[in-house]
Scaffold this motif. Structure first.
Motif, PDB file in Angstrom:
ATOM      1  N   GLU A  18      79.615  91.967  21.730  1.00 59.82           N
ATOM      2  CA  GLU A  18      79.435  93.389  21.981  1.00 59.82           C
ATOM      3  C   GLU A  18      79.961  93.804  23.349  1.00 59.82           C
ATOM      4  O   GLU A  18      80.626  94.810  23.512  1.00 59.82           O
ATOM      5  CB  GLU A  18      77.949  93.756  21.853  1.00 59.82           C
ATOM      6  CG  GLU A  18      77.429  93.673  20.428  1.00 59.82           C
ATOM      7  CD  GLU A  18      78.146  94.616  19.476  1.00 59.82           C
ATOM      8  OE1 GLU A  18      78.591  95.683  19.930  1.00 59.82           O
ATOM      9  OE2 GLU A  18      78.269  94.292  18.292  1.00 59.82           O
ATOM     10  N   SER A  63      91.609  92.589  20.905  1.00 58.45           N
ATOM     11  CA  SER A  63      91.576  94.027  21.209  1.00 58.45           C
ATOM     12  C   SER A  63      92.871  94.528  21.821  1.00 58.45           C
ATOM     13  O   SER A  63      93.147  95.732  21.780  1.00 58.45           O
ATOM     14  CB  SER A  63      90.405  94.329  22.147  1.00 58.45           C
ATOM     15  OG  SER A  63      90.513  93.593  23.352  1.00 58.45           O
ATOM     16  N   ASP A  89      87.237  88.501  17.330  1.00 56.66           N
ATOM     17  CA  ASP A  89      86.807  89.874  17.597  1.00 56.66           C
ATOM     18  C   ASP A  89      87.990  90.839  17.640  1.00 56.66           C
ATOM     19  O   ASP A  89      88.999  90.580  18.300  1.00 56.66           O
ATOM     20  CB  ASP A  89      86.072  89.913  18.939  1.00 56.66           C
ATOM     21  CG  ASP A  89      85.485  91.285  19.218  1.00 56.66           C
ATOM     22  OD1 ASP A  89      84.629  91.738  18.450  1.00 56.66           O
ATOM     23  OD2 ASP A  89      85.912  91.914  20.208  1.00 56.66           O
ATOM     24  N   HIS A  90      87.864  91.955  16.925  1.00 56.53           N
ATOM     25  CA  HIS A  90      88.795  93.079  17.021  1.00 56.53           C
ATOM     26  C   HIS A  90      90.258  92.711  16.756  1.00 56.53           C
ATOM     27  O   HIS A  90      91.159  93.299  17.365  1.00 56.53           O
ATOM     28  CB  HIS A  90      88.697  93.733  18.411  1.00 56.53           C
ATOM     29  CG  HIS A  90      87.575  94.724  18.516  1.00 56.53           C
ATOM     30  ND1 HIS A  90      86.309  94.368  18.927  1.00 56.53           N
ATOM     31  CD2 HIS A  90      87.522  96.051  18.270  1.00 56.53           C
ATOM     32  CE1 HIS A  90      85.528  95.443  18.935  1.00 56.53           C
ATOM     33  NE2 HIS A  90      86.229  96.471  18.529  1.00 56.53           N
ATOM     34  N   HIS A 114      84.252  89.671  13.812  1.00 54.22           N
ATOM     35  CA  HIS A 114      83.648  90.937  14.211  1.00 54.22           C
ATOM     36  C   HIS A 114      84.720  92.018  14.267  1.00 54.22           C
ATOM     37  O   HIS A 114      85.695  91.905  15.009  1.00 54.22           O
ATOM     38  CB  HIS A 114      83.002  90.740  15.586  1.00 54.22           C
ATOM     39  CG  HIS A 114      82.326  91.954  16.146  1.00 54.22           C
ATOM     40  ND1 HIS A 114      82.747  92.572  17.282  1.00 54.22           N
ATOM     41  CD2 HIS A 114      81.247  92.657  15.722  1.00 54.22           C
ATOM     42  CE1 HIS A 114      81.959  93.602  17.560  1.00 54.22           C
ATOM     43  NE2 HIS A 114      81.050  93.680  16.629  1.00 54.22           N
ATOM     44  N   ARG A 115      84.589  93.043  13.440  1.00 53.76           N
ATOM     45  CA  ARG A 115      85.466  94.213  13.479  1.00 53.76           C
ATOM     46  C   ARG A 115      86.948  93.887  13.303  1.00 53.76           C
ATOM     47  O   ARG A 115      87.805  94.449  14.005  1.00 53.76           O
ATOM     48  CB  ARG A 115      85.247  94.997  14.763  1.00 53.76           C
ATOM     49  CG  ARG A 115      83.837  95.569  14.876  1.00 53.76           C
ATOM     50  CD  ARG A 115      83.688  96.472  16.076  1.00 53.76           C
ATOM     51  NE  ARG A 115      82.302  96.924  16.225  1.00 53.76           N
ATOM     52  CZ  ARG A 115      81.878  97.711  17.199  1.00 53.76           C
ATOM     53  NH1 ARG A 115      82.725  98.163  18.114  1.00 53.76           N
ATOM     54  NH2 ARG A 115      80.617  98.061  17.277  1.00 53.76           N
ATOM     55  N   GLY A 137      81.231  94.284  10.275  1.00 49.89           N
ATOM     56  CA  GLY A 137      81.974  95.455  10.726  1.00 49.89           C
ATOM     57  C   GLY A 137      83.460  95.402  10.463  1.00 49.89           C
ATOM     58  O   GLY A 137      84.235  96.059  11.175  1.00 49.89           O
ATOM     59  N   CYS A 138      83.912  94.643   9.456  1.00 52.98           N
ATOM     60  CA  CYS A 138      85.345  94.538   9.174  1.00 52.98           C
ATOM     61  C   CYS A 138      85.811  95.699   8.301  1.00 52.98           C
ATOM     62  O   CYS A 138      85.048  96.238   7.495  1.00 52.98           O
ATOM     63  CB  CYS A 138      85.651  93.206   8.499  1.00 52.98           C
ATOM     64  SG  CYS A 138      85.222  91.770   9.539  1.00 52.98           S
ATOM     65  N   GLY A 139      87.078  96.085   8.428  1.00 51.83           N
ATOM     66  CA  GLY A 139      87.587  97.253   7.724  1.00 51.83           C
ATOM     67  C   GLY A 139      87.771  97.044   6.233  1.00 51.83           C
ATOM     68  O   GLY A 139      87.633  97.977   5.452  1.00 51.83           O
ATOM     69  N   TRP A 161      78.174  95.420   6.941  1.00 50.92           N
ATOM     70  CA  TRP A 161      78.909  96.599   7.397  1.00 50.92           C
ATOM     71  C   TRP A 161      80.415  96.493   7.125  1.00 50.92           C
ATOM     72  O   TRP A 161      81.234  96.940   7.930  1.00 50.92           O
ATOM     73  CB  TRP A 161      78.649  96.856   8.878  1.00 50.92           C
ATOM     74  CG  TRP A 161      77.227  97.237   9.176  1.00 50.92           C
ATOM     75  CD1 TRP A 161      76.229  96.384   9.578  1.00 50.92           C
ATOM     76  CD2 TRP A 161      76.635  98.530   9.106  1.00 50.92           C
ATOM     77  NE1 TRP A 161      75.045  97.074   9.744  1.00 50.92           N
ATOM     78  CE2 TRP A 161      75.267  98.407   9.471  1.00 50.92           C
ATOM     79  CE3 TRP A 161      77.117  99.797   8.756  1.00 50.92           C
ATOM     80  CZ2 TRP A 161      74.401  99.475   9.495  1.00 50.92           C
ATOM     81  CZ3 TRP A 161      76.246 100.870   8.789  1.00 50.92           C
ATOM     82  CH2 TRP A 161      74.903 100.707   9.152  1.00 50.92           C
ATOM     83  N   SER A 162      80.775  95.904   5.994  1.00 46.34           N
ATOM     84  CA  SER A 162      82.191  95.848   5.619  1.00 46.34           C
ATOM     85  C   SER A 162      82.639  97.223   5.139  1.00 46.34           C
ATOM     86  O   SER A 162      81.874  97.955   4.512  1.00 46.34           O
ATOM     87  CB  SER A 162      82.405  94.823   4.492  1.00 46.34           C
ATOM     88  OG  SER A 162      81.854  93.572   4.834  1.00 46.34           O
TER      89      SER A 162
END
Length: 211
Positions: A18, A63, A89-90, A114-115, A137-139, A161-162
């Motif tokens: 985070e 990122s 991540d990202h 993550h994401r 949190g993946c798209g 949270w996909s």
């Protein structure tokens, strides 16, 4: 990074996903990052033939990626790969994916995506074990489990949270003489954009979902 018959070991805390602080060991591609010579854009690419390689205790921070790229990609004949205590991540593609021709055999433990912009895990690997791995949190899908995953086990894995399905089992599954299916044991899914578990697969391989 490209790996061929190489053992890579990195030790240290994965870091805080985070706040992106308190890293132990981290790969953070810069804005000038470009795809290597092998097919498939990925921060870490296992390019087959590759065997007996390991990545331990590492954070991949995507990122700053300037193009679409996976965090970790298994491309071609990639066997006996150990992935443990890894955070992705990202990234701008899939968190972890398999591409190319040839089988891949993986033992993954405590891997968190993550994401990711696309799927958390885009799996198409045979004879593999996934233990306590998380897509959050993946798209795309949290887990896309393709028809190449025969004789694999998914134990205590999660999709949260996909943007699409939590777990999608897809493709044309088949069972030759003595072939095995897959086992999904003690897994969970929460707050996904589409169904938590969606099976679009066809064929006659056994799919065991328990717990």
């Amino acid at each position: 990074l490209e790996f061929r018959r190489v053992l890579f070991r990195s030790r240290g805390c994965k870091g805080n996903l985070e706040s992106l602080t308190d890293y132990g060991a981290v790969l953070m591609p810069s804005s000038s990052w470009a795809q290597g010579t092998q097919p498939g854009a990925a921060v870490i690419l296992f390019a087959g033939p590759c065997t007996e390689a390991a990545i331990l205790d590492l954070t991949i921070d995507g990122s700053g990626l300037p193009v679409a790229a996976d965090g970790i990609q298994l491309n071609g004949a990639v066997t006996d790969i150990l992935l443990r205590d890894i955070a992705v991540d990202h990234v701008t593609g899939n968190g972890l994916s398999q591409a190319g021709t040839g089988g891949a055999v993986v033992s993954a433990q405590n891997v968190t995506v993550h994401r990711a912009a696309e799927a958390g895990f885009a799996c198409n690997v045979t004879d593999s074990t996934w233990l306590n791995c998380l897509a959050i949190g993946c798209g795309g899908q949290g887990w896309y489990i393709g028809n190449g995953d025969a004789n694999s086990k998914f134990i205590g894995c999660r999709a949260e949270w996909s943007g699409q399905y939590g777990f999608q089992l897809a493709g044309e599954w088949y069972a030759g003489t003595g072939a095995g299916g897959i086992q999904v044991v003690g897994c969970s899914t929460d707050r996904n954009g589409y169904d938590g578990v969606f099976i679009s697969a066809t064929g006659n391989s056994p799919i065991v979902i328990s717990g």
